[in-house]
Design a protein around this motif. Structure first.
Motif, short mmCIF file in Angstrom:
data_model
loop_
_atom_site.label_atom_id
_atom_site.label_comp_id
_atom_site.label_asym_id
_atom_site.label_seq_id
_atom_site.Cartn_x
_atom_site.Cartn_y
_atom_site.Cartn_z
N GLN A 54 0.83 -1.21 0.00
CA GLN A 54 0.00 0.00 0.00
C GLN A 54 0.86 1.26 0.00
OE1 GLN A 54 -2.39 -0.64 3.49
NE2 GLN A 54 -4.06 -1.59 2.35
N THR A 55 1.89 1.27 0.84
CA THR A 55 2.77 2.44 0.94
C THR A 55 3.53 2.65 -0.37
OG1 THR A 55 3.01 2.07 3.31
CG2 THR A 55 4.64 3.50 2.26
N THR A 56 4.05 1.58 -0.93
CA THR A 56 4.78 1.66 -2.18
C THR A 56 3.89 2.21 -3.29
OG1 THR A 56 6.20 -0.19 -1.53
CG2 THR A 56 6.10 0.32 -3.87
N ASN A 57 2.67 1.70 -3.39
CA ASN A 57 1.74 2.19 -4.41
C ASN A 57 1.41 3.67 -4.21
OD1 ASN A 57 1.62 -0.29 -5.70
ND2 ASN A 57 -0.23 -0.93 -4.64
N GLU A 58 1.26 4.09 -2.97
CA GLU A 58 0.96 5.49 -2.68
C GLU A 58 2.14 6.39 -3.03
OE1 GLU A 58 -1.24 8.82 -1.62
OE2 GLU A 58 -1.83 6.80 -2.18
N VAL A 59 3.36 5.97 -2.73
CA VAL A 59 4.55 6.76 -3.07
C VAL A 59 4.67 6.88 -4.59
CG1 VAL A 59 7.08 6.75 -3.04
CG2 VAL A 59 5.80 6.33 -0.93
N ILE A 60 4.44 5.80 -5.31
CA ILE A 60 4.50 5.84 -6.78
C ILE A 60 3.45 6.81 -7.32
CG2 ILE A 60 4.02 4.47 -8.87
CD1 ILE A 60 5.40 2.10 -7.38
N ARG A 61 2.25 6.76 -6.78
CA ARG A 61 1.18 7.66 -7.22
C ARG A 61 1.55 9.12 -6.94
NH1 ARG A 61 -2.52 10.66 -5.66
NH2 ARG A 61 -2.31 10.27 -3.45
N LEU A 62 2.10 9.38 -5.74
CA LEU A 62 2.50 10.75 -5.39
C LEU A 62 3.59 11.27 -6.32
CD1 LEU A 62 2.57 10.55 -1.50
CD2 LEU A 62 1.16 12.10 -2.85
N LEU A 63 4.57 10.44 -6.64
CA LEU A 63 5.64 10.87 -7.53
C LEU A 63 5.10 11.19 -8.92
CD1 LEU A 63 8.44 8.37 -6.48
CD2 LEU A 63 8.42 10.82 -6.08
N LYS A 64 4.27 10.32 -9.46
CA LYS A 64 3.74 10.54 -10.81
C LYS A 64 2.78 11.73 -10.86
CE LYS A 64 4.38 5.97 -12.74
NZ LYS A 64 3.75 4.80 -13.37
N THR A 65 2.07 12.00 -9.76
CA THR A 65 1.12 13.11 -9.71
C THR A 65 1.82 14.45 -9.55
OG1 THR A 65 -0.55 11.67 -8.72
CG2 THR A 65 -0.88 14.03 -8.47
N ASN A 66 2.89 14.50 -8.77
CA ASN A 66 3.53 15.77 -8.41
C ASN A 66 4.72 16.15 -9.26
OD1 ASN A 66 2.31 16.92 -5.71
ND2 ASN A 66 2.23 14.71 -5.57
N TYR A 67 5.24 15.24 -10.07
CA TYR A 67 6.45 15.52 -10.85
C TYR A 67 6.25 15.18 -12.31
CZ TYR A 67 8.52 16.19 -6.32
OH TYR A 67 8.79 16.67 -5.07
N GLU A 68 6.95 15.92 -13.18
CA GLU A 68 6.82 15.75 -14.62
C GLU A 68 7.78 14.69 -15.15
OE1 GLU A 68 7.60 19.64 -16.22
OE2 GLU A 68 5.61 20.38 -15.65
N ASP A 69 7.41 14.11 -16.28
CA ASP A 69 8.27 13.21 -17.05
C ASP A 69 8.76 11.99 -16.28
OD1 ASP A 69 8.05 14.96 -19.26
OD2 ASP A 69 9.69 16.18 -18.48
N ILE A 70 7.93 11.44 -15.44
CA ILE A 70 8.26 10.20 -14.74
C ILE A 70 7.50 9.07 -15.42
CG2 ILE A 70 8.12 8.90 -12.60
CD1 ILE A 70 8.53 11.48 -11.08
#
Length: 108
Positions: free
Chosen positions: A32-48
């Protein structure tokens, strides 16, 4: 003697069941934590496009540290500490360009 062996067998079985259940819960929280971190990175940063997690560590007080790199480039790294109690990041260090709409706040 048979009672002692039976008692030891019951204690050992109970211990194994407890630790297996604990490991299952830890794996669930990790996923759950890993999925949330991945979602946060893709939502908040460009070109990931791709996120590779290289380290996952549970710290005291329900804080999880997740580290890795982006887009198969080890020079583009990230480090996120995530509070699993509040379900929010407490610190994010990312070597990627932040989306303009997420400069002043964490986009969810």
């Amino acid at each position: 003697m048979k009672r002692v062996i039976f008692f030891l067998a019951v204690v050992l079985s109970a211990s194994l069941i407890f630790f297996e259940g604990n490991t299952t819960e830890e794996n669930k929280v990790k996923k759950q934590t890993t999925n949330e971190v991945i979602r946060l990175l893709k939502t908040n940063y460009e070109d990931i496009e791709e996120i590779t997690i290289t380290n996952y560590e549970t710290l005291p007080t329900n804080v999880v540290a997740v580290e890795g790199h982006l887009n198969n480039n080890k020079d583009k790294f990230f480090s996120v500490t995530y509070n699993s109690s509040t379900k929010s990041p407490s610190d994010m260090i990312v070597s990627a360009k932040q989306r303009p709409e997420c400069l002043d706040k964490i986009c969810k």
